[in-house]
Motif scaffolding. Sequence first.
Motif, short mmCIF file in Angstrom:
data_model
loop_
_atom_site.label_atom_id
_atom_site.label_comp_id
_atom_site.label_asym_id
_atom_site.label_seq_id
_atom_site.Cartn_x
_atom_site.Cartn_y
_atom_site.Cartn_z
N GLY A 108 0.78 -1.23 0.00
CA GLY A 108 0.00 0.00 0.00
C GLY A 108 0.82 1.28 0.00
N ILE A 109 2.13 1.19 -0.06
CA ILE A 109 2.99 2.38 -0.09
C ILE A 109 3.61 2.45 -1.48
N ALA A 110 3.27 3.50 -2.19
CA ALA A 110 3.78 3.67 -3.56
C ALA A 110 5.10 4.43 -3.52
N CYS A 111 6.10 3.89 -4.19
CA CYS A 111 7.39 4.57 -4.30
C CYS A 111 7.41 5.34 -5.62
N SER A 112 7.85 6.57 -5.53
CA SER A 112 7.90 7.42 -6.72
C SER A 112 9.12 8.32 -6.61
N SER A 113 9.27 9.18 -7.60
CA SER A 113 10.35 10.15 -7.53
C SER A 113 9.95 11.24 -6.53
N MET A 114 10.93 11.93 -6.04
CA MET A 114 10.69 12.97 -5.03
C MET A 114 9.91 14.12 -5.65
N PRO A 115 8.77 14.48 -5.06
CA PRO A 115 8.02 15.62 -5.60
C PRO A 115 8.78 16.92 -5.37
N ASP A 116 8.66 17.86 -6.32
CA ASP A 116 9.33 19.16 -6.18
C ASP A 116 8.83 19.90 -4.95
N GLN A 117 7.53 19.91 -4.79
CA GLN A 117 6.90 20.56 -3.64
C GLN A 117 5.93 19.56 -3.02
N PRO A 118 6.18 19.10 -1.80
CA PRO A 118 5.25 18.15 -1.19
C PRO A 118 3.89 18.79 -0.92
N ALA A 119 2.87 17.98 -0.92
CA ALA A 119 1.51 18.48 -0.69
C ALA A 119 1.40 19.09 0.70
N GLN A 173 4.10 1.53 13.35
CA GLN A 173 3.88 1.08 14.73
C GLN A 173 3.69 2.27 15.66
N LYS A 174 4.32 3.39 15.34
CA LYS A 174 4.20 4.59 16.18
C LYS A 174 2.96 5.41 15.84
N GLY A 175 2.20 5.01 14.83
CA GLY A 175 0.93 5.66 14.51
C GLY A 175 0.97 6.67 13.39
N PHE A 176 2.03 6.73 12.62
CA PHE A 176 2.13 7.69 11.52
C PHE A 176 1.53 7.11 10.25
N GLN A 177 1.06 8.01 9.38
CA GLN A 177 0.52 7.62 8.08
C GLN A 177 1.60 7.90 7.02
N ILE A 178 2.00 6.86 6.31
CA ILE A 178 3.02 7.00 5.28
C ILE A 178 2.30 7.20 3.94
N LYS A 179 2.53 8.35 3.32
CA LYS A 179 1.83 8.69 2.07
C LYS A 179 2.62 8.32 0.82
N GLY A 180 3.93 8.14 0.96
CA GLY A 180 4.74 7.80 -0.19
C GLY A 180 6.19 7.63 0.22
N CYS A 181 7.00 7.15 -0.71
CA CYS A 181 8.41 6.97 -0.42
C CYS A 181 9.23 7.19 -1.69
N THR A 182 10.49 7.49 -1.47
CA THR A 182 11.45 7.70 -2.56
C THR A 182 12.73 6.99 -2.19
N ILE A 183 13.28 6.23 -3.14
CA ILE A 183 14.60 5.63 -2.96
C ILE A 183 15.58 6.60 -3.60
N ALA A 184 16.41 7.23 -2.76
CA ALA A 184 17.36 8.23 -3.25
C ALA A 184 18.54 7.54 -3.94
N ASN A 185 19.00 8.14 -5.01
CA ASN A 185 20.14 7.61 -5.74
C ASN A 185 21.41 8.11 -5.05
N ILE A 186 22.18 7.20 -4.49
CA ILE A 186 23.38 7.57 -3.75
C ILE A 186 24.44 8.15 -4.69
N ASN A 187 24.49 7.66 -5.91
CA ASN A 187 25.54 8.08 -6.85
C ASN A 187 25.23 9.42 -7.51
#
Length: 144
Positions: free
Chosen positions: A57-68, A129-143
């Motif tokens: 249920g957590i969609a990974c996408s590119s980092m938004p320029d301006q978060p909602a 577990q701490k009660g937060f809602q995760i709306k999305g994620c981004t895997i940052a490119n280390i290189n």
Amino acid sequence: MKKFRTGLLTKYPKGYIISLVHIKSFNGEMLSLIGLFLSIIVLSRILLYNRYFPVRGIACSSMPDQPAEGIMVLDLRAYNESYKNPVPGARNIPVAYLHRYYKEIQHNNIHIIASDKVQRNFGIRILKQKGFQIKGCTIANINA
């Protein structure tokens, strides 16, 4: 004590026992070894599941320029990684420090930045577990 072995089942005078580890004298030692073996399997599966299986249920996408509006960007990368490739407006709390510093997170809705999938999965599970809602994620490119 007479016993007859047929495959995985061993017939003792009082009934059948499934034997994963075959011991000649049966007086509870076999059951304790089986219990130890099964507990090791269960613990290893739990540890592997928490780290390597993706959270549904957590969609990974590119980092938004301006978060909602109302969504906080949380950087879970280590300090040295986030210093090399900073994300403007993100709060940096490495995964290793989440249990200690989760109270510093101001918003309930969070977008996560992680350096790899293991870090992402582990961080999402801790925050949920701490009660937060995760709306999305981004895997940052280390290189980058």
